[in-house]
Design an enzyme around this catalytic site. Structure first.
Site, PDB file in Angstrom:
ATOM      1  N   TYR A  16       0.726  -1.141  -0.035  1.00  0.00           N
ATOM      2  CA  TYR A  16      -0.078  -0.186   0.032  1.00  0.00           C
ATOM      3  C   TYR A  16       0.874   1.332  -0.098  1.00  0.00           C
ATOM      4  O   TYR A  16       0.493   2.299  -0.406  1.00  0.00           O
ATOM      5  CB  TYR A  16      -0.719   0.070   1.384  1.00  0.00           C
ATOM      6  CG  TYR A  16      -2.237  -0.530   1.131  1.00  0.00           C
ATOM      7  CD1 TYR A  16      -2.989  -0.415  -0.126  1.00  0.00           C
ATOM      8  CD2 TYR A  16      -2.730  -1.687   1.906  1.00  0.00           C
ATOM      9  CE1 TYR A  16      -4.185  -1.191  -0.252  1.00  0.00           C
ATOM     10  CE2 TYR A  16      -3.907  -2.403   1.844  1.00  0.00           C
ATOM     11  CZ  TYR A  16      -4.584  -2.007   0.727  1.00  0.00           C
ATOM     12  OH  TYR A  16      -5.779  -2.686   0.639  1.00  0.00           O
ATOM     13  N   PHE A 196      -4.188   2.334   1.076  1.00  0.00           N
ATOM     14  CA  PHE A 196      -5.066   1.656   2.235  1.00  0.00           C
ATOM     15  C   PHE A 196      -6.495   1.695   2.013  1.00  0.00           C
ATOM     16  O   PHE A 196      -7.376   1.627   2.787  1.00  0.00           O
ATOM     17  CB  PHE A 196      -4.665   2.349   3.545  1.00  0.00           C
ATOM     18  CG  PHE A 196      -2.959   2.148   3.819  1.00  0.00           C
ATOM     19  CD1 PHE A 196      -2.912   0.922   4.395  1.00  0.00           C
ATOM     20  CD2 PHE A 196      -2.307   3.154   3.473  1.00  0.00           C
ATOM     21  CE1 PHE A 196      -1.483   0.550   4.670  1.00  0.00           C
ATOM     22  CE2 PHE A 196      -1.069   2.768   3.916  1.00  0.00           C
ATOM     23  CZ  PHE A 196      -0.445   1.526   4.401  1.00  0.00           C
ATOM     24  N   ARG A 197      -6.865   1.664   0.723  1.00  0.00           N
ATOM     25  CA  ARG A 197      -8.292   1.603   0.319  1.00  0.00           C
ATOM     26  C   ARG A 197      -9.063   2.801   0.662  1.00  0.00           C
ATOM     27  O   ARG A 197     -10.449   2.842   0.991  1.00  0.00           O
ATOM     28  CB  ARG A 197      -9.126   0.500   0.935  1.00  0.00           C
ATOM     29  CG  ARG A 197      -8.436  -0.933   0.524  1.00  0.00           C
ATOM     30  CD  ARG A 197      -9.626  -1.873  -0.291  1.00  0.00           C
ATOM     31  NE  ARG A 197      -8.796  -3.264  -0.471  1.00  0.00           N
ATOM     32  CZ  ARG A 197      -7.988  -3.811  -1.308  1.00  0.00           C
ATOM     33  NH1 ARG A 197      -7.430  -2.882  -2.228  1.00  0.00           N
ATOM     34  NH2 ARG A 197      -7.707  -5.005  -1.307  1.00  0.00           N
ATOM     35  N   LEU A 198      -8.331   4.013   1.269  1.00  0.00           N
ATOM     36  CA  LEU A 198      -9.128   5.191   1.562  1.00  0.00           C
ATOM     37  C   LEU A 198      -9.160   6.035   0.332  1.00  0.00           C
ATOM     38  O   LEU A 198      -8.581   7.105   0.356  1.00  0.00           O
ATOM     39  CB  LEU A 198      -8.007   6.013   2.737  1.00  0.00           C
ATOM     40  CG  LEU A 198      -7.994   4.928   3.936  1.00  0.00           C
ATOM     41  CD1 LEU A 198      -6.889   5.674   4.915  1.00  0.00           C
ATOM     42  CD2 LEU A 198      -9.278   4.917   4.721  1.00  0.00           C
TER      43      LEU A 198
END
Ligand SMILES: Cc1cc2nc3c(=O)[nH]c(=O)nc-3n(C[C@H](O)[C@H](O)[C@H](O)COP(=O)(O)O)c2cc1C
Length: 218
Positions: A16, A196-198
């Site tokens: 990530y 981080f999938r943010l």
């Protein structure tokens, strides 16, 4: 022994961190201009078909259906694609003229979604686009009864040969069962990958003549 599919695991923290952070990519407050900006970049980066988009429709029982089509025009009026009017999508849109479109450009890790009512394009527009298609693709549009069962490849090839002979060296007119649709967006959402999938999401909703912009949680 059954073989497990090679589905990638969830990325590690290191992976990530190595992700490219594209930063702020939501420029301006005009979703059409923003789409064209992203599309321009996608055209340069995608290995093929940057104009490919998933088209979701609903069948008469309310069951969703989805498949890829190619964007052939876009302007303030909406997004245009062409197809066989007697295909599954054609029949579904005739009964329920609302749809959703989704672009996913893997090379730049971005997604754009559109929702809205759909209308047939007029005959002159369909004729103009059909005239730009390669002759063999024009003949193919006559030969393929898209989405209906086919005995085998030979049946299609026979029909292609038959239609090619029918038109000889003459102009191939647009088949009456082949035309386009235009989706006029009432909702457009831009999504960009972040570590981080943010991820970042920006949604535009029609508000009178303009658009209301909303940030959404990832
Ligand atoms: C990248 C890509 C682009 C496609 N573009 C179109 C298109 O513009 N028009 C079309 O009718 N089918 C297109 N297809 C085929 C459709 O996905 C689908 O197989 C076909 O239209 C039948 O769909 P239906 O049975 O849901 O109507 C495309 C397929 C792919 C993979």
């Amino acid at each position: 022994m059954s073989k497990k599919p090679l589905i990638p695991p969830s990325p590690s923290a290191e992976a990530y961190r190595a992700d490219e952070d594209q930063g702020e990519v939501f420029t301006g407050n005009d979703p059409l201009a923003l789409f064209l900006d992203w599309f321009d970049l996608a055209r340069k980066k995608e290995p093929n078909d940057a104009n490919a988009m998933a088209l979701a429709t609903v069948d008469p029982d309310g069951a969703p259906n989805v498949r890829m089509v190619l964007l052939k025009d876009i302007d303030a009026g909406g997004l245009t694609f062409f197809t066989n009017l007697e295909s599954a999508k054609g029949s579904e849109l005739a009964v329920r003229p609302k749809a959703a479109l989704c672009f996913h450009w893997k090379s730049i890790r971005r997604q754009v979604r559109f929702r809205g009512p759909v209308e047939p394009v007029d005959a002159a527009e369909a004729d103009a686009y059909f005239a730009t298609r390669a002759r063999d693709a024009q003949i193919g549009a006559w030969a393929s009864t898209q989405s209906r069962p086919m005995e085998g490849r030979f049946a299609l090839e026979k029909e292609v040969a038959k239609q090619a002979a029918r038109f000889g060296l003459g102009k191939v007119p647009r088949p009456p069962h082949w035309s386009g649709f235009r989706l006029s967006p009432v909702e457009i959402e831009f999504w960009v990958n972040r570590p981080f999938r943010l991820h970042d999401r920006l949604q535009f909703r029609r508000a009178g003549e303009g658009w209301k912009a909303l940030k959404l949680y990832p």
